[in-house]
Design a protein around this motif. Structure first.
Motif, PDB file in Angstrom:
ATOM      1  N   LEU A 103       0.825  -1.202   0.000  1.00 15.77           N
ATOM      2  CA  LEU A 103       0.000   0.000   0.000  1.00 15.77           C
ATOM      3  C   LEU A 103       0.861   1.254   0.000  1.00 15.77           C
ATOM      4  CD1 LEU A 103      -2.836   1.239   0.144  1.00 15.77           C
ATOM      5  CD2 LEU A 103      -2.677   1.109   2.653  1.00 15.77           C
ATOM      6  N   GLU A 104       1.894   1.280   0.831  1.00 14.20           N
ATOM      7  CA  GLU A 104       2.767   2.459   0.922  1.00 14.20           C
ATOM      8  C   GLU A 104       3.522   2.689  -0.381  1.00 14.20           C
ATOM      9  OE1 GLU A 104       3.635   2.218   5.747  1.00 14.20           O
ATOM     10  OE2 GLU A 104       4.942   1.172   4.311  1.00 14.20           O
ATOM     11  N   ASN A 105       3.914   1.608  -1.061  1.00 16.92           N
ATOM     12  CA  ASN A 105       4.585   1.742  -2.353  1.00 16.92           C
ATOM     13  C   ASN A 105       3.682   2.429  -3.364  1.00 16.92           C
ATOM     14  OD1 ASN A 105       7.378   0.482  -3.131  1.00 16.92           O
ATOM     15  ND2 ASN A 105       6.582  -0.837  -1.510  1.00 16.92           N
ATOM     16  N   VAL A 106       2.401   2.072  -3.365  1.00 15.40           N
ATOM     17  CA  VAL A 106       1.464   2.661  -4.325  1.00 15.40           C
ATOM     18  C   VAL A 106       1.125   4.098  -3.936  1.00 15.40           C
ATOM     19  CG1 VAL A 106      -0.778   2.408  -5.454  1.00 15.40           C
ATOM     20  CG2 VAL A 106       0.533   0.376  -4.836  1.00 15.40           C
ATOM     21  N   GLU A 107       1.103   4.377  -2.626  1.00 10.38           N
ATOM     22  CA  GLU A 107       0.775   5.732  -2.163  1.00 10.38           C
ATOM     23  C   GLU A 107       1.848   6.751  -2.534  1.00 10.38           C
ATOM     24  OE1 GLU A 107      -1.843   5.284   1.902  1.00 10.38           O
ATOM     25  OE2 GLU A 107       0.332   4.969   2.019  1.00 10.38           O
ATOM     26  N   LEU A 108       3.077   6.303  -2.600  1.00 13.13           N
ATOM     27  CA  LEU A 108       4.202   7.229  -2.748  1.00 13.13           C
ATOM     28  C   LEU A 108       4.086   8.157  -3.963  1.00 13.13           C
ATOM     29  CD1 LEU A 108       6.734   7.920  -1.164  1.00 13.13           C
ATOM     30  CD2 LEU A 108       8.005   6.309  -2.582  1.00 13.13           C
ATOM     31  N   PRO A 109       3.871   7.640  -5.179  1.00 14.29           N
ATOM     32  CA  PRO A 109       3.781   8.570  -6.324  1.00 14.29           C
ATOM     33  C   PRO A 109       2.553   9.468  -6.276  1.00 14.29           C
ATOM     34  CG  PRO A 109       3.260   6.333  -7.011  1.00 14.29           C
ATOM     35  CD  PRO A 109       3.774   6.229  -5.616  1.00 14.29           C
ATOM     36  N   ILE A 110       1.508   9.054  -5.548  1.00 13.46           N
ATOM     37  CA  ILE A 110       0.290   9.873  -5.478  1.00 13.46           C
ATOM     38  C   ILE A 110       0.532  11.110  -4.616  1.00 13.46           C
ATOM     39  CG2 ILE A 110      -2.187   9.831  -4.946  1.00 13.46           C
ATOM     40  CD1 ILE A 110      -2.107   6.808  -5.223  1.00 13.46           C
ATOM     41  N   LEU A 112       2.735  13.237  -4.911  1.00  8.31           N
ATOM     42  CA  LEU A 112       3.129  14.363  -5.758  1.00  8.31           C
ATOM     43  C   LEU A 112       1.936  15.136  -6.295  1.00  8.31           C
ATOM     44  CD1 LEU A 112       5.930  12.528  -7.776  1.00  8.31           C
ATOM     45  CD2 LEU A 112       6.264  14.217  -5.971  1.00  8.31           C
ATOM     46  N   THR A 113       0.771  14.505  -6.326  1.00 13.76           N
ATOM     47  CA  THR A 113      -0.407  15.145  -6.916  1.00 13.76           C
ATOM     48  C   THR A 113      -1.237  15.892  -5.885  1.00 13.76           C
ATOM     49  OG1 THR A 113      -1.869  13.241  -6.589  1.00 13.76           O
ATOM     50  CG2 THR A 113      -0.518  13.271  -8.591  1.00 13.76           C
ATOM     51  N   GLY A 114      -1.009  15.612  -4.606  1.00 15.35           N
ATOM     52  CA  GLY A 114      -1.796  16.260  -3.559  1.00 15.35           C
ATOM     53  C   GLY A 114      -3.178  15.662  -3.382  1.00 15.35           C
ATOM     54  N   ARG A 115      -3.465  14.568  -4.094  1.00 18.97           N
ATOM     55  CA  ARG A 115      -4.769  13.926  -3.957  1.00 18.97           C
ATOM     56  C   ARG A 115      -4.806  13.024  -2.721  1.00 18.97           C
ATOM     57  NH1 ARG A 115      -5.956  11.085  -9.551  1.00 18.97           N
ATOM     58  NH2 ARG A 115      -3.736  10.652  -9.401  1.00 18.97           N
ATOM     59  N   SER A 116      -5.989  12.573  -2.378  1.00 21.41           N
ATOM     60  CA  SER A 116      -6.139  11.624  -1.274  1.00 21.41           C
ATOM     61  C   SER A 116      -5.478  10.315  -1.677  1.00 21.41           C
ATOM     62  CB  SER A 116      -7.622  11.397  -0.976  1.00 21.41           C
ATOM     63  OG  SER A 116      -7.777  10.363  -0.039  1.00 21.41           O
ATOM     64  N   LYS A 117      -4.328  10.015  -1.085  1.00 23.17           N
ATOM     65  CA  LYS A 117      -3.519   8.899  -1.549  1.00 23.17           C
ATOM     66  C   LYS A 117      -4.044   7.549  -1.083  1.00 23.17           C
ATOM     67  CE  LYS A 117      -0.067   9.293   2.181  1.00 23.17           C
ATOM     68  NZ  LYS A 117      -0.850  10.208   3.004  1.00 23.17           N
ATOM     69  N   ARG A 118      -4.572   7.467   0.132  1.00 19.16           N
ATOM     70  CA  ARG A 118      -4.967   6.169   0.679  1.00 19.16           C
ATOM     71  C   ARG A 118      -6.098   5.532  -0.128  1.00 19.16           C
ATOM     72  NH1 ARG A 118      -3.856   3.714   5.500  1.00 19.16           N
ATOM     73  NH2 ARG A 118      -1.842   4.649   4.987  1.00 19.16           N
ATOM     74  N   GLN A 119      -7.128   6.302  -0.429  1.00 21.50           N
ATOM     75  CA  GLN A 119      -8.277   5.771  -1.164  1.00 21.50           C
ATOM     76  C   GLN A 119      -7.883   5.340  -2.575  1.00 21.50           C
ATOM     77  OE1 GLN A 119     -11.580   8.473  -1.314  1.00 21.50           O
ATOM     78  NE2 GLN A 119     -12.939   7.040  -2.372  1.00 21.50           N
ATOM     79  N   ARG A 120      -7.085   6.158  -3.247  1.00 23.56           N
ATOM     80  CA  ARG A 120      -6.635   5.838  -4.605  1.00 23.56           C
ATOM     81  C   ARG A 120      -5.753   4.592  -4.609  1.00 23.56           C
ATOM     82  NH1 ARG A 120      -7.373   5.801 -10.003  1.00 23.56           N
ATOM     83  NH2 ARG A 120      -5.435   6.001 -11.155  1.00 23.56           N
ATOM     84  N   ALA A 121      -4.848   4.496  -3.643  1.00 25.54           N
ATOM     85  CA  ALA A 121      -3.937   3.352  -3.576  1.00 25.54           C
ATOM     86  C   ALA A 121      -4.696   2.058  -3.313  1.00 25.54           C
ATOM     87  CB  ALA A 121      -2.891   3.587  -2.496  1.00 25.54           C
ATOM     88  N   LEU A 122      -5.675   2.101  -2.414  1.00 22.88           N
ATOM     89  CA  LEU A 122      -6.478   0.903  -2.137  1.00 22.88           C
ATOM     90  C   LEU A 122      -7.272   0.484  -3.365  1.00 22.88           C
ATOM     91  CD1 LEU A 122      -7.782   1.693   1.471  1.00 22.88           C
ATOM     92  CD2 LEU A 122      -6.296  -0.223   0.801  1.00 22.88           C
TER      93      LEU A 122
END
Length: 298
Positions: A103-110, A112-122
């Motif tokens: 999950l943290e690996n997928v959150e990392l590039p998000i 940079l966009t300032g978007r909600s990273k947790r929901q997008r990564a899941l």
């Protein structure tokens, strides 16, 4: 989506110049799922690096999604790599950070966009079938699962173009099938243009178009007789048997009328090592003959 014309890449080392690409032409439509194949040293990885904005052409035309990658400034290139293109490498070490969870690996590039990273990564982990492994570190995941995490990372910023470098090279046959099925699903449902670079000709059976590169140029294209989806549907309904020859191969003709004749064809007529051949037009066909055959005929 991709327009390459007369693409040239020269690498210089000391006094030596190496031509990795020698006037390559390539067109890829938006929404295509296609493969580029070629032997080691053919230029396919060089092309992929330039499509990804990691390297610049020496000469020619290279446009992706309307951006001229030959003349783009650094700021435009950074935006391109963040927003337009996603990369999946064969070597997972280039995609993943080992001490982070999936999950943290997928959150990392998000981030940079300032978007909600947790929901997008899941959402992305669920899309690649790994929601249940979100909290696992990399050493707890199989090679195929790591590759699917890498695909989720490549999709983190909703790219329009996904580039995959030998994505099935380090997994077994069953996992390779699953990864290719995932690419097809992403292509069909999200409309992402996907370019897979590989040396494996078996991929030709899985995608609708395959471009072969030889000596830094496009040498042939293989186009599927029926789409993969149509073929599967007919097989499931019992309307057809699996075809051994699923694609039609075409030689690529450039604007100057040049084409690359497959070595096997030249060998079959005894012209493998010839530096010239005889051409004749007969009954609407162009006939290629070796020099000795042409001379004997004259």
């Amino acid at each position: 989506m991709i327009h390459c014309e007369g693409l040239v890449k020269i690498y210089k080392a000391a006094d030596l110049e190496v031509f990795a690409l020698q006037g390559l032409d390539l067109q890829v439509e938006a929404g295509e799922l296609m493969a580029i194949i070629g032997n080691s040293g053919s230029g396919k990885s060089t092309l992929l690096n330039m499509l990804g904005g990691l390297d610049r052409p020496t000469a020619g035309v290279l446009q992706v999604n309307g951006l001229d990658l030959l003349r783009a400034g650094e700021r435009d290139l950074i935006r391109y790599k963040r927003e337009t293109v996603g990369f999946v490498w064969q070597n997972n070490a280039r995609n993943l950070i080992p001490y982070l969870t999936a999950l943290e690996n997928v959150e990392l590039p998000i981030l940079l966009t300032g978007r909600s990273k947790r929901q997008r990564a899941l959402y992305l982990l669920e899309a690649v079938g790994l929601a249940h492994r979100a909290g696992n570190k990399l050493n707890q995941l199989s090679g195929g699962e790591q590759q699917r995490v890498a695909i989720a990372i490549a999709l983190a910023n909703s790219p329009k173009l996904l580039l995959a470098d030998e994505p099935t090279g380090s997994v077994d046959t069953r996992m390779a099938e699953q990864i290719l099925d995932l690419f097809r699903e992403l292509n069909r449902n999200a409309g992402i243009t996907i370019v897979i670079v590989t040396h494996d000709p078996q991929l030709a059976k899985k995608v609708d178009r395959v471009v072969a590169i030889r000596d830094g140029k496009t040498s042939s294209e293989m186009i599927r007789k029926k789409s993969y989806a149509e073929e599967l549907a007919e097989l499931e309904m019992g309307l057809a048997e699996a075809e051994t020859e699923t694609h039609v191969e075409y030689a690529v003709l450039d604007k100057a009328g040049r084409l690359q004749v497959p070595a096997g064809y030249l060998e079959s007529i005894g012209a493998k090592n010839a530096n010239k051949v005889k051409l004749e037009v007969a009954d609407g066909r162009i006939i290629i003959m070796p020099p000795e055959s042409a001379e004997g005929k004259g």
